[in-house]
Design a protein around this motif. Structure first.
Motif, mmCIF file in Angstrom:
data_model
loop_
_atom_site.group_PDB
_atom_site.id
_atom_site.type_symbol
_atom_site.label_atom_id
_atom_site.label_comp_id
_atom_site.label_asym_id
_atom_site.label_seq_id
_atom_site.Cartn_x
_atom_site.Cartn_y
_atom_site.Cartn_z
ATOM 1 N N ALA A 194 -2.871 46.234 31.701
ATOM 2 C CA ALA A 194 -4.296 46.571 31.840
ATOM 3 C C ALA A 194 -5.058 46.202 30.571
ATOM 4 N N VAL A 195 -4.442 46.462 29.407
ATOM 5 C CA VAL A 195 -5.098 46.125 28.128
ATOM 6 C C VAL A 195 -5.298 44.616 28.039
ATOM 7 N N THR A 196 -4.239 43.855 28.374
ATOM 8 C CA THR A 196 -4.332 42.387 28.333
ATOM 9 C C THR A 196 -5.423 41.897 29.284
ATOM 10 N N ASN A 197 -5.450 42.457 30.475
ATOM 11 C CA ASN A 197 -6.462 42.051 31.454
ATOM 12 C C ASN A 197 -7.868 42.343 30.953
ATOM 13 N N PHE A 198 -8.046 43.502 30.359
ATOM 14 C CA PHE A 198 -9.368 43.877 29.838
ATOM 15 C C PHE A 198 -9.787 42.914 28.716
ATOM 16 N N GLU A 199 -8.814 42.544 27.878
ATOM 17 C CA GLU A 199 -9.091 41.606 26.771
ATOM 18 C C GLU A 199 -9.570 40.268 27.326
ATOM 19 N N ASN A 200 -9.025 39.879 28.482
ATOM 20 C CA ASN A 200 -9.328 38.568 29.063
ATOM 21 C C ASN A 200 -10.364 38.626 30.186
ATOM 22 N N GLY A 201 -10.985 39.748 30.308
ATOM 23 C CA GLY A 201 -12.032 39.884 31.316
ATOM 24 C C GLY A 201 -11.527 39.859 32.743
ATOM 25 N N ILE A 202 -10.281 40.284 32.920
ATOM 26 C CA ILE A 202 -9.728 40.321 34.294
ATOM 27 C C ILE A 202 -9.753 41.771 34.770
ATOM 28 N N ALA A 203 -10.476 41.989 35.842
ATOM 29 C CA ALA A 203 -10.568 43.354 36.383
ATOM 30 C C ALA A 203 -9.245 43.727 37.054
ATOM 31 N N PRO A 204 -8.856 45.001 36.991
ATOM 32 C CA PRO A 204 -7.595 45.399 37.637
ATOM 33 C C PRO A 204 -7.611 45.059 39.123
ATOM 34 N N LEU A 205 -6.426 44.777 39.641
ATOM 35 C CA LEU A 205 -6.315 44.459 41.067
ATOM 36 C C LEU A 205 -6.661 45.692 41.881
ATOM 37 N N LYS A 206 -7.084 45.466 43.099
ATOM 38 C CA LYS A 206 -7.420 46.583 43.961
ATOM 39 C C LYS A 206 -6.166 47.425 44.247
ATOM 40 N N THR A 207 -6.315 48.750 44.145
ATOM 41 C CA THR A 207 -5.180 49.633 44.418
ATOM 42 C C THR A 207 -4.910 49.638 45.920
ATOM 43 N N SER A 208 -3.644 49.437 46.269
ATOM 44 C CA SER A 208 -3.332 49.393 47.696
ATOM 45 C C SER A 208 -2.650 50.668 48.195
ATOM 46 N N GLU A 209 -2.056 51.414 47.269
ATOM 47 C CA GLU A 209 -1.318 52.624 47.693
ATOM 48 C C GLU A 209 -2.283 53.749 48.031
ATOM 49 N N THR A 210 -2.189 54.230 49.268
ATOM 50 C CA THR A 210 -3.040 55.378 49.611
ATOM 51 C C THR A 210 -2.393 56.679 49.124
ATOM 52 N N THR A 211 -1.069 56.629 48.901
ATOM 53 C CA THR A 211 -0.391 57.756 48.261
ATOM 54 C C THR A 211 0.051 57.255 46.891
ATOM 55 N N PRO A 212 -0.693 57.603 45.874
ATOM 56 C CA PRO A 212 -0.457 56.957 44.579
ATOM 57 C C PRO A 212 0.738 57.500 43.807
ATOM 58 N N THR A 213 1.306 56.632 42.980
ATOM 59 C CA THR A 213 2.288 57.058 41.989
ATOM 60 C C THR A 213 1.485 57.396 40.743
ATOM 61 N N ALA A 214 1.783 58.520 40.157
ATOM 62 C CA ALA A 214 0.976 58.947 39.006
ATOM 63 C C ALA A 214 1.174 58.024 37.810
ATOM 64 N N PHE A 215 0.106 57.869 37.053
ATOM 65 C CA PHE A 215 0.174 57.143 35.782
ATOM 66 C C PHE A 215 0.313 58.224 34.703
ATOM 67 N N ASN A 216 1.398 58.132 33.920
ATOM 68 C CA ASN A 216 1.713 59.233 32.995
ATOM 69 C C ASN A 216 1.833 58.810 31.545
ATOM 70 N N PHE A 217 1.342 59.666 30.689
ATOM 71 C CA PHE A 217 1.691 59.565 29.259
ATOM 72 C C PHE A 217 1.593 60.952 28.635
ATOM 73 N N PHE A 218 2.301 61.104 27.522
ATOM 74 C CA PHE A 218 2.325 62.396 26.840
ATOM 75 C C PHE A 218 1.176 62.489 25.840
ATOM 76 N N ILE A 219 0.798 63.703 25.509
ATOM 77 C CA ILE A 219 -0.056 63.919 24.337
ATOM 78 C C ILE A 219 0.706 64.896 23.454
ATOM 79 N N LYS A 220 1.111 64.395 22.288
ATOM 80 C CA LYS A 220 1.880 65.222 21.355
ATOM 81 C C LYS A 220 1.019 65.514 20.129
ATOM 82 N N SER A 221 1.138 66.716 19.640
ATOM 83 C CA SER A 221 0.412 67.085 18.431
ATOM 84 C C SER A 221 1.166 68.216 17.743
#
Lengths: 477, 71
Positions: free
Chosen positions: A244-271
């Protein structure tokens, strides 16, 4: 105990085996006593029979008989006294064990309740208290790995390996899996506190663009400023983000999401300011899921989410679309207005909440809701509903000192004028805490001249940050 | 002889005391014998019971089994 609760582990001595041993000791001792009495009795009879040859045998026979009587009489009394003593000592010892077990079990439970820890599968969305843990030696699956009859502080696997049973001694470091038998998803959340945010909106409102642009800003700008670390849940999530970062850098919009039941996008926040870590779940389903409420049935995450993020394409509002129709035809920029009316997607989500998640019709949802009006860079929307409009509003009404308040008022006014009074009423009725935001997830429209230029999203992180802070107070720190 | 002397004097009380002492001695002897018998019985029966309980304990409560799964 149901078969599901039977574990590939050795039961703790203090939960079953100890009682068995006590029972067997008492029974065995009683039998031995009985055998002793029988032996003395038989000897008495034997000596009595020999009494014909010598009268001394009668004395010996009487002695053996008395011994048999003593064993029956005194043996039974002593047996009862020793058994009672054994039960008392063992009872006291077991009581101490149970007290420590209860304390440990309670501490572990309290820790999970206090920190709102649960397991949410990113793929099948099954919610459980704990995942299934694997023995590091033999990979046997252990469910319910808490202090219980299989061990208080540690559980001994059938293979002999000792597994920690609490957060205190490293249970979260074990390899884990989703407890749903139809799902084999690895769960590497390490007992972090989940913060689950679904991104709601019809097709082409810019949900995926918004999700990535706001996450990028959160990771690249907000996290370093706040001293947060934001590692990804796994390599797959990192790869998705990097793409996604590479695409944004190159002006490429993310592909259309096809999953109607999505897989979660996850990351931690540690502090260092909190423990355990937070794990963010973003659910970005295809907008088509909001065309039919039956599609939403698979969105089990509505059961445990922490806030709503509604993305609105202003051009999905018929009144606004009509206003800009001519301009859109002549303009080189690609707007791609969403075809799903905003109210329809919102109403379907409300119906889903009422039907499947025990939210009553008149009940207000206490979870925060951020309403993000996207594509604000298009035409003169910034002047009509964006920050220019807000500043103008504040100049006109100097009594309004709070920018956020003014932004909400401007958005509401505009929505009313665009015929969305019903949407605003529903919003008021259903959500106790909601806020309007305006942003541009790409920062520009895509046209032939700038199609390879970097996207420069703006004001994307504010709604997300507000939502996260409302969902989990630690994130305000 | 003292016996005749007692008879002669007709001291019934003294006679009664001697018989009484004899009976008392017999009762006490029986009592102590019973106590001794009981003590021996308790020693035999109780000792046997303690021994049997110890045997049963060692046979049924194995320390290694108890330690196989740690608390």
């Amino acid at each position: 105990m149901s078969n599901q609760n039977v574990q590939p582990a050795i039961k703790s001595y203090f939960f079953g085996k100890g009682y068995g041993d006590l029972g067997r000791t008492i029974a065995s001792s009683w039998n031995l006593n009985f055998e002793s009495a029988k032996k003395f009795g038989e000897k008495a009879l034997e000596y009595f029979r020999q009494g014909r040859s010598s009268r001394w045998y009668y004395f010996v026979a009487a002695g053996a008989g008395l011994a048999a009587l003593s064993v029956v009489l005194f043996g039974s009394l002593f047996f009862m006294a020793i058994s009672a003593l054994h039960i008392a000592v063992l009872g006291l010892f077991f009581l101490l064990i149970y007290l420590s077990f209860t304390m440990l079990w309670g501490t572990d439970k309290l820790y999970r309740v206090k920190n709102k820890i649960f397991t949410a599968c990113p793929v099948c969305h099954e919610k459980s208290e704990l995942p299934v843990y694997f023995c590091p030696k033999c990979r046997a699956a252990h469910t319910n790995l808490i202090p219980n009859q299989y061990g208080i502080f540690k559980r001994t696997c059938k293979c002999g390996e000792k597994l920690p049973t609490t957060f205190l001694n490293g249970r979260s470091k074990l390899e884990a899996q989703c407890p749903n038998p139809d799902c084999t998803q690895a769960i590497d959340t390490h007992e972090a506190t989940p913060v689950c945010i679904p991104i709601i909106g019809g097709p082409s409102v810019g949900k995926t663009c918004y999700m990535f642009s706001s996450v990028m800003e959160l990771i690249e700008k907000i996290a370093p400023a706040k001293g947060w670390e934001t590692p990804f849940l796994d390599g797959k999530n990192k790869a998705i983000y990097d793409q996604a970062v590479t695409n944004f850098e190159n002006g490429i919009a993310p592909l259309k999401t096809s999953e109607t039941t999505p897989t979660a996008f996850n990351f931690f926040i540690k502090s260092k300011k909190w423990s355990p870590d937070k794990i963010l779940y973003f659910y970005d389903s295809a907008g088509e899921a909001f065309h039919d409420s039956r599609e939403l049935l698979n969105h089990q995450f509505y059961e445990y989410l922490h806030g709503f993020l509604i993305v609105i394409d202003p051009f999905s509002i018929p009144e606004l679309l009509n206003e800009y129709d001519q301009l859109m035809k002549t303009n080189d920029g690609e707007i791609r207005p969403s075809q799903t009316p905003l109210e329809d997607a919102f109403d379907r989500m409300l119906v889903h909440l009422e039907k499947n998640h025990n939210i009553k019709r008149e009940q207000q949802v206490t979870l925060p809701c951020a309403i993000v009006i996207n594509k604000i860079d298009a035409f003169n929307l910034e002047e009509r509903i964006g920050h220019i409009a807000v500043k103008r509003y504040m100049a006109r009404y100097p009594e309004v000192k709070n920018f956020k308040e003014a932004e909400d008022s401007v958005c509401k006014q505009q929505f009313k004028s665009w015929g969305l009074g019903n949407f605003l009423r529903n919003l008021d009725q259903k959500f106790k805490k909601y806020r309007f935001y305006t942003c541009s997830a790409l920062g520009r429209t895509i046209n032939t001249e700038n199609q390879h230029d970097k996207f420069q999203p703006y004001r994307v992180v504010e709604p997300l940050l507000w939502l996260l802070e409302e969902a989990n107070k630690d994130l305000k720190k | 002889m003292g016996y005749y002397y007692v008879e002669d004097t007709g001291d019934v009380m003294a006679k009664f005391m001697i018989y009484g002492l004899i009976v008392f001695a017999i009762v006490m002897a029986i009592y102590y014998m019973m106590l001794i018998s009981l003590a021996i019985g308790a020693l035999v029966g109780g000792g046997n019971a303690i021994y049997n309980y110890g045997v049963a304990f060692v046979r049924n409560v194995k320390p290694d089994r108890a330690l196989r799964s740690s608390p």
